[in-house]
Scaffold this motif. Structure first.
Motif, PDB file in Angstrom:
ATOM      1  N   LEU A   1       0.831  -1.203   0.000  1.00 37.85           N
ATOM      2  CA  LEU A   1       0.000   0.000   0.000  1.00 37.85           C
ATOM      3  C   LEU A   1       0.867   1.255   0.000  1.00 37.85           C
ATOM      4  N   LEU A   2       1.916   1.274   0.798  1.00 36.49           N
ATOM      5  CA  LEU A   2       2.808   2.436   0.848  1.00 36.49           C
ATOM      6  C   LEU A   2       3.537   2.628  -0.477  1.00 36.49           C
ATOM      7  N   ARG A   3       3.923   1.539  -1.110  1.00 39.48           N
ATOM      8  CA  ARG A   3       4.587   1.652  -2.417  1.00 39.48           C
ATOM      9  C   ARG A   3       3.626   2.187  -3.473  1.00 39.48           C
TER      10      ARG A   3
ATOM     11  N   ARG B   1       1.903   6.839  -6.993  1.00 44.42           N
ATOM     12  CA  ARG B   1       0.680   7.429  -7.528  1.00 44.42           C
ATOM     13  C   ARG B   1       0.877   8.885  -7.947  1.00 44.42           C
ATOM     14  N   ARG B   2       0.255   9.250  -9.062  1.00 41.92           N
ATOM     15  CA  ARG B   2       0.225  10.630  -9.544  1.00 41.92           C
ATOM     16  C   ARG B   2      -1.214  10.959  -9.951  1.00 41.92           C
ATOM     17  N   PRO B   3      -2.058  11.355  -8.990  1.00 39.71           N
ATOM     18  CA  PRO B   3      -3.478  11.590  -9.302  1.00 39.71           C
ATOM     19  C   PRO B   3      -3.665  12.770 -10.254  1.00 39.71           C
TER      20      PRO B   3
ATOM     21  N   TYR C   1      -9.953  10.361  -4.556  1.00 37.54           N
ATOM     22  CA  TYR C   1      -9.056  10.662  -3.438  1.00 37.54           C
ATOM     23  C   TYR C   1      -9.641  11.821  -2.633  1.00 37.54           C
ATOM     24  N   SER C   2     -10.217  11.491  -1.491  1.00 38.02           N
ATOM     25  CA  SER C   2     -10.939  12.485  -0.690  1.00 38.02           C
ATOM     26  C   SER C   2     -10.337  12.705   0.688  1.00 38.02           C
TER      27      SER C   2
ATOM     28  N   VAL D   1      -0.587  14.372   1.092  1.00 39.21           N
ATOM     29  CA  VAL D   1      -0.696  13.295   0.106  1.00 39.21           C
ATOM     30  C   VAL D   1      -2.140  12.813   0.088  1.00 39.21           C
ATOM     31  N   ALA D   2      -2.718  12.732  -1.100  1.00 38.69           N
ATOM     32  CA  ALA D   2      -4.122  12.339  -1.235  1.00 38.69           C
ATOM     33  C   ALA D   2      -4.282  10.829  -1.116  1.00 38.69           C
ATOM     34  N   LEU D   3      -5.322  10.411  -0.386  1.00 40.10           N
ATOM     35  CA  LEU D   3      -5.647   9.002  -0.200  1.00 40.10           C
ATOM     36  C   LEU D   3      -7.124   8.776  -0.498  1.00 40.10           C
TER      37      LEU D   3
END
Length: 346
Positions: free
Chosen positions: A92-94, A99-101, A110-111, A164-166
């Protein structure tokens, strides 16, 4: 545990070791045998009031031995817990790191937001082989101001710390792992950050955000012994595009000078004089063509001159170029012997 110097008397040797506050011999003691003469010399460096005499067969402090064993067991348990945590959330961390949203994905897919510094510390902790590292809390303090509101955005153009968006599921997953992880009872509940459409952050503290942005932006103009690039323009137009290499820099009449932000524009002109032969009074420096003339008494910081400005060099207009032409004019060279009477000689 407090330690002090101990002298253990033997017929020929004396032993230096340590004792605990309870008076017993320390578990992780270090003993070194020395002769009486050596001890006399060594003991002169220590306070005799803090020296104690014990027998060689003095047993190890049982209380300290128990505490030591408990600490070792706790370290091993923590190491195993971190290894299990790495197996559960490592991928998950990788994925988050890769990621590049897009702008359209913010606020929909990603909220939630999380501190980039926390993710960095979490990665370091679960990858480390040491058992002395503690699991970092999701404190979000690095991205919150004194009012408890976000004061940074998703981009990190002016600094390394950002949000950082998740996804909602990723946020819950990380919170569950940290809350139920090792030493979870020592961690505070995480503060959620909401990401809105187009990458906007909910409840952003605009005042603190502006101050932080200004502070980070100012740091761009603080440097020491960095290169400043200056392009020569004899007729009010650049003689060529800014080169990327030293050879092309000289060929296209661009100069590279090592300066500090505390130096003045006049200091820069003096350094340019060493390369161009053009006196400082005959040099006109501009940030860009058509811009305002740089004040000679201003520092490079006050003039907002960035370091390594290779893409946007300063513009030097020389009021007299008679002394500069011979330095940069391309003189025709005679063809080398092997190229005479060939097409390459022309």
């Amino acid at each position: 545990m407090c330690c002090a110097v101990i002298i253990t008397f033997l017929p020929v040797i004396r032993i230096i070791t340590s004792v605990t506050i309870s008076g017993g011999v320390n578990l992780d003691e270090f003993r070194q045998a020395v002769t009486p003469n050596e001890w006399e010399q060594l003991s002169s460096y220590f306070d005799q009031a803090n020296s104690f005499v014990v027998r060689c067969d003095e047993p190890i402090c049982q209380k300290c031995e128990q505490e030591f064993n408990e600490q070792q067991w706790g370290k091993q348990e923590l190491k195993e817990s971190l290894r299990d945590l790495r197996g559960r959330i490592g991928e998950l961390l990788r994925e988050i790191d890769r990621r590049r949203p897009t702008e359209q994905e913010y606020g929909t897919i990603y909220s939630r937001g999380i501190c980039s510094e926390f993710l960095s510390k979490l990665n370091t902790t679960i990858k480390a082989r040491s058992s002395s590292l503690m699991l970092p809390p999701i404190c979000q303090e690095c991205v919150l101001c004194s009012h408890g509101l976000p004061n940074v955005g998703l981009a990190c153009d002016f600094g390394s710390v950002h949000i950082v968006a998740l996804t909602e599921q990723e946020w819950k997953r990380l919170c569950e792992e940290i809350v139920t992880g090792p030493r979870a009872n020592e961690l505070e509940p995480p503060k959620p950050i909401v990401v809105l459409e187009h990458g906007q952050i909910a409840n952003m503290c605009e005042g603190c955000f502006g101050q932080r942005l200004e502070s980070l932006n100012t740091q761009r103009y603080v440097y020491e012994d960095e290169f400043i690039y200056v392009a020569l323009s004899e007729d009010g137009a650049l003689s060529g595009s800014m080169p990327k290499t030293t050879r092309r820099t000289q060929k296209n009449k661009c100069f590279r000078v090592k300066m500090s932000s505390t130096d003045t524009v006049k200091d820069l002109k003096v350094q340019l004089y060493k390369q161009t032969g053009q006196t400082p009074n005959d040099q006109l420096l501009y940030r860009e063509l058509g811009g305002s003339l740089l004040d000679s008494d201003s520092t490079l910081f006050d003039a907002r001159i960035e370091k390594n400005n290779v893409d946007q060099p300063l513009i030097l207009i020389a009021q007299s170029v008679s002394n500069m032409s011979t330095k940069y004019d391309e003189q025709p060279r005679a063809p080398e012997r092997g190229f005479i009477d060939t097409a390459l000689a022309h």
